[in-house]
Design a protein around this motif. Sequence first.
Motif, PDB file in Angstrom:
ATOM      1  N   GLU A  37       0.836  -1.220   0.000  1.00  0.00           N
ATOM      2  CA  GLU A  37       0.000   0.000   0.000  1.00  0.00           C
ATOM      3  C   GLU A  37       0.861   1.256   0.000  1.00  0.00           C
ATOM      4  OE1 GLU A  37      -3.134   0.312   2.840  1.00  0.00           O
ATOM      5  OE2 GLU A  37      -3.878  -1.704   2.416  1.00  0.00           O
ATOM      6  N   ASP A  38       1.926   1.218   0.832  1.00  0.00           N
ATOM      7  CA  ASP A  38       2.806   2.390   0.908  1.00  0.00           C
ATOM      8  C   ASP A  38       3.550   2.595  -0.408  1.00  0.00           C
ATOM      9  OD1 ASP A  38       2.135   3.019   3.543  1.00  0.00           O
ATOM     10  OD2 ASP A  38       3.515   1.533   4.338  1.00  0.00           O
ATOM     11  N   LEU A  39       3.926   1.489  -1.041  1.00  0.00           N
ATOM     12  CA  LEU A  39       4.613   1.596  -2.343  1.00  0.00           C
ATOM     13  C   LEU A  39       3.671   2.211  -3.383  1.00  0.00           C
ATOM     14  CD1 LEU A  39       6.492  -1.829  -2.505  1.00  0.00           C
ATOM     15  CD2 LEU A  39       7.569   0.419  -2.438  1.00  0.00           C
ATOM     16  N   GLN A  40       2.400   1.781  -3.340  1.00  0.00           N
ATOM     17  CA  GLN A  40       1.414   2.348  -4.283  1.00  0.00           C
ATOM     18  C   GLN A  40       1.283   3.853  -4.069  1.00  0.00           C
ATOM     19  OE1 GLN A  40      -2.339   0.218  -3.922  1.00  0.00           O
ATOM     20  NE2 GLN A  40      -1.276  -1.727  -4.092  1.00  0.00           N
ATOM     21  N   ARG A  41       1.232   4.229  -2.780  1.00  0.00           N
ATOM     22  CA  ARG A  41       1.087   5.655  -2.451  1.00  0.00           C
ATOM     23  C   ARG A  41       2.300   6.452  -2.930  1.00  0.00           C
ATOM     24  NH1 ARG A  41      -0.765   4.088   2.547  1.00  0.00           N
ATOM     25  NH2 ARG A  41      -3.009   4.113   2.441  1.00  0.00           N
ATOM     26  N   MET A  42       3.488   5.896  -2.613  1.00  0.00           N
ATOM     27  CA  MET A  42       4.717   6.612  -2.989  1.00  0.00           C
ATOM     28  C   MET A  42       4.790   6.771  -4.509  1.00  0.00           C
ATOM     29  SD  MET A  42       8.701   5.822  -2.068  1.00  0.00           S
ATOM     30  CE  MET A  42       8.556   6.096  -0.333  1.00  0.00           C
ATOM     31  N   TYR A  43       4.433   5.687  -5.212  1.00  0.00           N
ATOM     32  CA  TYR A  43       4.455   5.745  -6.684  1.00  0.00           C
ATOM     33  C   TYR A  43       3.497   6.837  -7.173  1.00  0.00           C
ATOM     34  CZ  TYR A  43       3.272   4.698 -11.489  1.00  0.00           C
ATOM     35  OH  TYR A  43       3.026   4.823 -12.831  1.00  0.00           O
ATOM     36  N   ALA A  44       2.265   6.807  -6.648  1.00  0.00           N
ATOM     37  CA  ALA A  44       1.242   7.758  -7.110  1.00  0.00           C
ATOM     38  C   ALA A  44       1.674   9.196  -6.847  1.00  0.00           C
ATOM     39  CB  ALA A  44      -0.084   7.466  -6.413  1.00  0.00           C
ATOM     40  N   LEU A  45       2.322   9.431  -5.705  1.00  0.00           N
ATOM     41  CA  LEU A  45       2.744  10.802  -5.373  1.00  0.00           C
ATOM     42  C   LEU A  45       3.923  11.238  -6.243  1.00  0.00           C
ATOM     43  CD1 LEU A  45       2.481  10.720  -1.467  1.00  0.00           C
ATOM     44  CD2 LEU A  45       0.992  11.951  -3.031  1.00  0.00           C
ATOM     45  N   LEU A  46       4.959  10.385  -6.305  1.00  0.00           N
ATOM     46  CA  LEU A  46       6.167  10.791  -7.040  1.00  0.00           C
ATOM     47  C   LEU A  46       5.927  10.837  -8.553  1.00  0.00           C
ATOM     48  CD1 LEU A  46       8.832   8.927  -4.906  1.00  0.00           C
ATOM     49  CD2 LEU A  46       8.623  11.395  -5.171  1.00  0.00           C
ATOM     50  N   ALA A  84       8.047  15.844 -12.085  1.00  0.00           N
ATOM     51  CA  ALA A  84       9.008  15.478 -13.137  1.00  0.00           C
ATOM     52  C   ALA A  84      10.205  14.770 -12.509  1.00  0.00           C
ATOM     53  CB  ALA A  84       9.458  16.735 -13.866  1.00  0.00           C
ATOM     54  N   GLU A  85      10.645  13.697 -13.130  1.00  0.00           N
ATOM     55  CA  GLU A  85      11.804  12.913 -12.673  1.00  0.00           C
ATOM     56  C   GLU A  85      11.627  12.327 -11.267  1.00  0.00           C
ATOM     57  OE1 GLU A  85      14.306  12.265 -14.815  1.00  0.00           O
ATOM     58  OE2 GLU A  85      13.095  13.410 -16.218  1.00  0.00           O
ATOM     59  N   GLY A  86      10.404  12.320 -10.775  1.00  0.00           N
ATOM     60  CA  GLY A  86      10.176  11.813  -9.414  1.00  0.00           C
ATOM     61  C   GLY A  86      10.392  10.312  -9.307  1.00  0.00           C
ATOM     62  N   LEU A  87      10.130   9.597 -10.428  1.00  0.00           N
ATOM     63  CA  LEU A  87      10.190   8.124 -10.371  1.00  0.00           C
ATOM     64  C   LEU A  87      11.555   7.558 -10.731  1.00  0.00           C
ATOM     65  CD1 LEU A  87       6.763   7.261 -12.046  1.00  0.00           C
ATOM     66  CD2 LEU A  87       7.316   7.146  -9.621  1.00  0.00           C
ATOM     67  N   GLY A 136       8.518   2.238 -17.252  1.00  0.00           N
ATOM     68  CA  GLY A 136       9.864   2.439 -16.695  1.00  0.00           C
ATOM     69  C   GLY A 136      10.239   1.354 -15.704  1.00  0.00           C
ATOM     70  N   PHE A 137       9.276   0.957 -14.860  1.00  0.00           N
ATOM     71  CA  PHE A 137       9.550  -0.102 -13.876  1.00  0.00           C
ATOM     72  C   PHE A 137       9.642  -1.468 -14.554  1.00  0.00           C
ATOM     73  CE2 PHE A 137       8.169   3.177 -10.930  1.00  0.00           C
ATOM     74  CZ  PHE A 137       9.061   3.004  -9.892  1.00  0.00           C
TER      75      PHE A 137
END
Length: 758
Positions: A303-312, A316-319, A384-385
């Motif tokens: 869940e936290d990974l999903q959140r971090m992905y959605a936010l970053l 730009a260049e967040g991921l 990208g992932f």
Amino acid sequence: MPPANADLATTWAYLEEGVDHIMTKLQTGVSYSKYMSLYTVSYNYCTSSKMHTVGDGMSLGQRTGANLMGSDLYNNLIRYFVAHLKTLRDASDNLQDEALLKYYATEWDRYTTGANYINRLFTYLNRHWVKRERDEGRKSVYPVYTLALVQWRTNFFMHVQSKHQKLAGAVLRLIERQRNGETIDQGLVKKVVDSFVSLGLDESDINKVSYEVYKEHFEQPFLEATEKYYRKESETFLAENNVQDYLKKAEERLREEEDRVERYLNTNTRKGLISKCEHVLIREHAERMWDSFQNLLDFDKDEDLQRMYALLARIAEGLEPLRKKFEEHVKRAGLAAVSKLVSEGGDSAEASTEADPKAYVDAMLEVHHKNSETVTRSFRGEAGFVASLDKACRDFVNRNDATGTSTTKSPELLAKHADVLLRKSNKVAEEEDLEGALNKVMILFKYIEDKDVFQTFYTTKLSKRLIHGVSASDEAEASMISKLKEACGFEYTNKLQRMFTDMSLSKDLTDQFKERMQQNHDDMDINFSIMVLGTNFWPLNPPGHEFIIPADILPVYERFTKYYQQKHSGRKLTWLWNYSKNELRTSYLNQKYIFMTSAYQMAVLTQYNQNDTLSLDELMTATSISKEILKQVLASLVKAKVLLNDEKEQYDLNPNFKSKKIRINLNTPLKAEQKTEATDVLKTVDEDRKYAIQATIVRIMKARKTMKNQQLIQEVIAQISQRFQPKIPDIKKAIDHLLEKEYIERVDGTRDTFAYVA
């Protein structure tokens, strides 16, 4: 009601009383007759001038009259609005915050509703005088409703705002209270904010909406306040909480701001507001998020990974840093899985040659499966992932503790695993989903760099399955070939498909031969089937020594050879005794047994039809089998207790042989064969690569005619790396070879440019 030709003072006195009633006491109502009287008086006054100027011609009269009369009424309206707004202004001076907003919203409602009615009262004025004035370039003259808004902005709005942005400040404080969790009157905020938009005026086109007032007096201060609020909140929150909790908080805050736009802000603010929030809530704390990413991966915090992905993903260049960390994570996991397997297998040097193909493949598949799920679930399958996962898998599949420095080990183990899956003895074929297991093989196959090594091992294994008749099913074999064809093209599987063609032709050939024999010879008591396999398609090597064909099968051998030569003149048969199998029936024991043997075992055992005991040398002379192989053949027969070896190099037939089984398989693979298989395969691969590189160079040069050395090398790598990673020294060797053979030549006067020789 004044008469039609009444003067300005009389007319305006009547009109002003009506206008004031509409602007201040509209809730008490206006009768239809009263409203129509006001409309008529306004109309009469605007048109009365025509009476006095009939002699001047119609158009001139209209113009002069409209000019004079219209401007009188217009100026009186302005004076009325200024006076009316002064009373509102005075009443608002002592009000603050919510009280001010409530007063402002109520008066705004009353004022704009009244102004709408008045606008209609003066329809004639708008339609003729105002229009003409504006057409002649006097842009400071407006239709009555717009005039009312301009007066509100100048005489009331700007007055309240000029005192430290009193009005916008009150709205911002209300919004801050809502951000702090309090309930506010959102309808009130919406009314005030909407009025900011209504007060904007596009001078070039008064019908167009202008956001200048909204942007200057509300949006800009609102965005500044938002930035300040969230910067302080996020820093305080992170000082007291961990990143996981912060992700939830940031997600919640962004949702709230989206909601705020929907509820009471102008939609044009969305972009600026969300961008500002993303900067303060995400961009400014991105480092902290990136640093905690590894921890979330290690503990599978989906869940936290999903959140971090959605936010970053919002910045730009967040991921990009996450993709790099994820790639490293997958690579480490893959290498660790193989390393664990190798260490469990004992000494690493031994394990690297003896890694169990199934365990090896399963270990890597597990890593791929787990991380592939993470990409789908937590990173929404983002390209990208997916690329990071593929790159990491390519790394650990081709280079790990089990492969050492060799790039051929992984394809070899994968081919061996596929071989086990496709054999009859495999439990997966019986119990589980064989198709699914083959699909998993293809997952790893995609990452194999040296696909030609896999192809050669696979071809070798397939040939053994077909020769020994141990394929799980033709459907499974066909399915695997079609998967390889899909992945690498027709050329890659051409040989494999030809092998199946040969098998089916051989079956027909055997049947035809038996039919002929029945017609000509009735004494064929030997059951016989033949496989005629094309040298170019089957990776089989004939025995490296002579072989004396036992007398028992010699007649059949001769008949078939003769039959085949008649059928296909000019073809040469090379007999592969090292792959042949036989069944022998015993007649020297009380119990009749059937021995399943290799051709070499059969050659040895048939010697005992005439002898009870034979020495090693005698057997070598009788069979012509090399000493090294013969010893292994005899050892397998002694182990099975068919022969006895009481004296050195002397072998006796065991007259007391006993077994619980009637059919006994004596045909076990020879060590020499097992050892040479891998060496032969790699030798074949090296040869094939040499030709593949030469063919690619010729193909490129034929198309390009001339080419520089460096470009040629790059082009060869690009074209051939789908099959294997060519080494630059090998490409240079191939170029030298082709220069020697005059397929290409150096261009005169240059050192590094080649030309194609037609």
